[in-house]
Motif scaffolding. Structure first.
Motif: not given
Length: 121
Positions: A1-16
């Motif tokens: 079984q493979v578990q995948l965990v994402e990170s790094g999302g968030g709120l950013v302004q356009a162009g960022g």
């Protein structure tokens, strides 16, 4: 079984910029392609970028030149560097991999739970 965990999302302004990471854990015989998909509210999940075991990449037209996918096989991690973000990039971003659990099993797709990216105008 493979578990995948994402990170790094968030709120950013356009162009960022943002960098998403996805770490695979668990047990497997081999992980083949890894990639990122996204799903905006009211829309279907769509491919953003994918990368093979040898580093061949594939991008959706709408992210070419802005997003870069990379992979560190030693760390079982795939990254998505997103530059020049636009409000239209707002979505939940899902990590995906294609893997075999053992030598005799069929390869199958595994998914993370997603990380939200919100781009404000």
């Amino acid at each position: 079984q493979v578990q995948l965990v994402e990170s790094g999302g968030g709120l950013v302004q356009a162009g960022g910029s943002l960098r998403l990471s996805c770490v695979a854990s668990g047990s497997w015989f081999s992980i083949y392609a890894m990639g990122w998909y996204r799903q905006a509210p009211g829309k279907q999940r769509e491919l953003v970028a994918a990368i093979s075991t040898v580093g061949t990449t594939n991008y959706a037209d709408y992210v070419k030149g802005r997003f870069t996918i990379s992979r560190d096989s030693a760390k079982n991690t795939v990254y998505l560097r997103m530059n020049s973000l636009e409000p239209e990039d707002t979505a939940v971003y899902f990590c995906n991999c294609n893997a075999k659990r053992n030598l005799f099993s069929n390869a199958m797709d595994y998914w993370g739970k997603g990380t939200l990216v919100t781009v404000s105008s």
